[in-house]
Design a protein around this motif. Structure first.
Motif, PDB file in Angstrom:
ATOM      1  N   ALA A  43       0.706  -1.085  -0.111  1.00  0.00           N
ATOM      2  CA  ALA A  43      -0.046  -0.007  -0.044  1.00  0.00           C
ATOM      3  C   ALA A  43       0.724   1.250   0.104  1.00  0.00           C
ATOM      4  O   ALA A  43       0.127   2.309  -0.381  1.00  0.00           O
ATOM      5  N   GLY A  44       1.948   1.132   0.393  1.00  0.00           N
ATOM      6  CA  GLY A  44       2.816   2.340   0.293  1.00  0.00           C
ATOM      7  C   GLY A  44       2.528   3.279   1.460  1.00  0.00           C
ATOM      8  O   GLY A  44       2.572   4.450   1.307  1.00  0.00           O
ATOM      9  N   THR A  45       2.495   2.593   2.704  1.00  0.00           N
ATOM     10  CA  THR A  45       1.864   3.225   3.962  1.00  0.00           C
ATOM     11  C   THR A  45       2.901   4.508   4.208  1.00  0.00           C
ATOM     12  O   THR A  45       2.137   5.663   4.307  1.00  0.00           O
ATOM     13  N   GLU A  46       4.310   4.529   4.159  1.00  0.00           N
ATOM     14  CA  GLU A  46       4.838   5.556   4.548  1.00  0.00           C
ATOM     15  C   GLU A  46       4.795   6.609   3.779  1.00  0.00           C
ATOM     16  O   GLU A  46       4.495   7.843   4.241  1.00  0.00           O
ATOM     17  N   ASP A  47       4.616   6.539   2.369  1.00  0.00           N
ATOM     18  CA  ASP A  47       4.210   7.707   1.451  1.00  0.00           C
ATOM     19  C   ASP A  47       3.066   8.444   1.645  1.00  0.00           C
ATOM     20  O   ASP A  47       2.995   9.565   1.831  1.00  0.00           O
ATOM     21  N   VAL A  48       1.845   7.573   2.199  1.00  0.00           N
ATOM     22  CA  VAL A  48       0.677   8.191   2.314  1.00  0.00           C
ATOM     23  C   VAL A  48       0.638   8.929   3.834  1.00  0.00           C
ATOM     24  O   VAL A  48       0.131   9.994   3.864  1.00  0.00           O
ATOM     25  N   LEU A  49       1.223   8.276   4.788  1.00  0.00           N
ATOM     26  CA  LEU A  49       1.312   8.934   6.285  1.00  0.00           C
ATOM     27  C   LEU A  49       2.054  10.286   5.995  1.00  0.00           C
ATOM     28  O   LEU A  49       1.989  11.405   6.577  1.00  0.00           O
ATOM     29  N   ARG A  50       3.327  10.279   5.090  1.00  0.00           N
ATOM     30  CA  ARG A  50       4.179  11.345   5.048  1.00  0.00           C
ATOM     31  C   ARG A  50       3.466  12.500   4.325  1.00  0.00           C
ATOM     32  O   ARG A  50       3.537  13.380   4.927  1.00  0.00           O
ATOM     33  N   PHE A  51       2.745  12.255   3.501  1.00  0.00           N
ATOM     34  CA  PHE A  51       1.790  13.333   2.663  1.00  0.00           C
ATOM     35  C   PHE A  51       1.023  13.660   3.788  1.00  0.00           C
ATOM     36  O   PHE A  51       0.777  14.985   3.740  1.00  0.00           O
ATOM     37  N   ILE A  52       0.189  13.117   4.397  1.00  0.00           N
ATOM     38  CA  ILE A  52      -0.932  13.593   5.535  1.00  0.00           C
ATOM     39  C   ILE A  52      -0.280  14.400   6.202  1.00  0.00           C
ATOM     40  O   ILE A  52      -0.866  15.459   6.539  1.00  0.00           O
ATOM     41  N   ALA A  53       0.615  14.094   6.833  1.00  0.00           N
ATOM     42  CA  ALA A  53       1.363  14.922   7.750  1.00  0.00           C
ATOM     43  C   ALA A  53       1.851  16.320   7.309  1.00  0.00           C
ATOM     44  O   ALA A  53       1.844  17.173   8.116  1.00  0.00           O
ATOM     45  N   ALA A  54       2.459  16.268   6.251  1.00  0.00           N
ATOM     46  CA  ALA A  54       3.283  17.351   5.607  1.00  0.00           C
ATOM     47  C   ALA A  54       2.133  18.525   4.862  1.00  0.00           C
ATOM     48  O   ALA A  54       2.168  19.410   4.915  1.00  0.00           O
ATOM     49  N   GLU A  55       1.241  17.692   4.253  1.00  0.00           N
ATOM     50  CA  GLU A  55       0.446  18.618   3.264  1.00  0.00           C
ATOM     51  C   GLU A  55      -1.012  18.746   3.815  1.00  0.00           C
ATOM     52  O   GLU A  55      -1.677  19.669   3.376  1.00  0.00           O
ATOM     53  N   LEU A  56      -1.489  17.980   4.895  1.00  0.00           N
ATOM     54  CA  LEU A  56      -2.794  18.021   5.582  1.00  0.00           C
ATOM     55  C   LEU A  56      -2.505  18.785   6.786  1.00  0.00           C
ATOM     56  O   LEU A  56      -2.497  19.897   7.154  1.00  0.00           O
TER      57      LEU A  56
END
Length: 297
Positions: A235-248
């Motif tokens: 699922a690419g979990t790290e990419d998803v969580l990184r995006f949420i923290a940085a962009e949202l």
């Protein structure tokens, strides 16, 4: 709820009419099939002119902020704009089990769920039925619907469709799946999924912000993100969580779901033929902590 104001002003009806007109050349989601659904043509999702509902009722298995005491008033729509090979509801999403409802009938379903004490109306897999939902909602709001509305989707959305929902939807509940476009194509049959997912998350967050709850802890407005943990990190979990923290926002509500199990056609893919391990689930939670995310289930 703001949608009641939009109904009173006539704006909700105008948006519904615009959306219904768009069914003549359906561009509701990134599939952009362009088929005339009003003439009986169907595209990738196979949905037609009317909304097809497989079931509805109070649901007590959703996230705690959605359930409250009365349960989440779920309406399960048939078909889907994704075609996941591991779908656990394939009889609904792939095979289209359900009944076609006129707008008035769908409005009555919403009102019946509110009357039963449901905390919200939870539209499950709604993307390909946005015109029908808006049309039904304009009727239901005039008859007294007031509970929050939940848009429970696969995060494969068009900005134009989401803008039709601005001020209408109170709670967005996207199920974020893949950060790798090749894997999204292989396992869900769609192009450019990560780009669409990330842009959709930003638009949803712009509209409703982070999750807000009332004194009982029940959701009234905001973004709630689901992320299904897949075996082997697919699922690419790290990419998803990184995006949420940085962009949202680090305060974004996230449900790291560990219930994946092989279903439907997953047995055709050896890498999908097992559940995620305990270590993989723990690693996902460690990543959430690493990126400073504070509201993680």
């Amino acid at each position: 709820m703001r949608y009641t104001e939009l109904a009173t002003s006539g704006e909700l009806t105008s948006r519904a009419e615009k959306a219904v007109q768009g069914l003549g050349k359906c561009l509701l989601c990134p599939q952009a099939c362009g088929v005339d659904r009003t003439a009986g043509k169907t595209g990738f999702c196979r949905a037609g002119k009317l909304a097809r509902v497989s079931s509805y009722g109070p649901h007590f298995g959703e996230e705690a902020p959605l359930v409250g005491r009365g349960g989440s008033g779920t309406i399960f729509f048939a078909y889907c704009n994704l075609r996941c090979v591991f779908c656990q509801n394939y009889d609904i999403s792939h095979m289209g089990y359900g009944d076609d409802l006129e707008h008035q009938d769908l409005a009555e379903v919403m009102l019946a769920l509110q009357k039963r004490g449901c905390e919200n109306i939870n539209f499950v897999t709604p993307t390909h039925y946005v015109p029908q939902i808006l049309s039904a909602l304009s009727l239901a709001a005039k008859k007294g619907l007031t509970v929050p509305l939940v848009y429970n989707c696969g995060a494969y959305e068009c900005p134009e469709t989401l803008k039709l929902l601005d001020g209408v939807i109170d709670i967005y509940l996207p199920d974020t799946k893949f950060s790798d476009p090749g894997l999204a194509k292989k396992y869900s049959g769609v192009e450019n999924y990560p780009a669409s997912m990330f842009s959709s998350l930003k638009e949803m967050h712009r509209q409703v912000g982070t999750l807000q709850v009332d004194k009982r802890g029940v959701a009234v407005r905001g973004l709630m993100v689901r992320h299904l943990i897949m075996p082997g990190g697919l699922a690419g979990t790290e990419d998803v969580l990184r995006f949420i923290a940085a962009e949202l926002s680090p305060d974004t509500y996230i449900n790291l779901m560990g219930q994946y199990h092989p279903a439907f056609e997953a047995d055709k893919y050896p890498e999908l033929s097992r559940r995620p391990s305990r270590n993989e689930l723990m690693e996902a939670r460690a990543l959430a902590k690493k990126y400073g995310l504070t509201r993680v289930e």
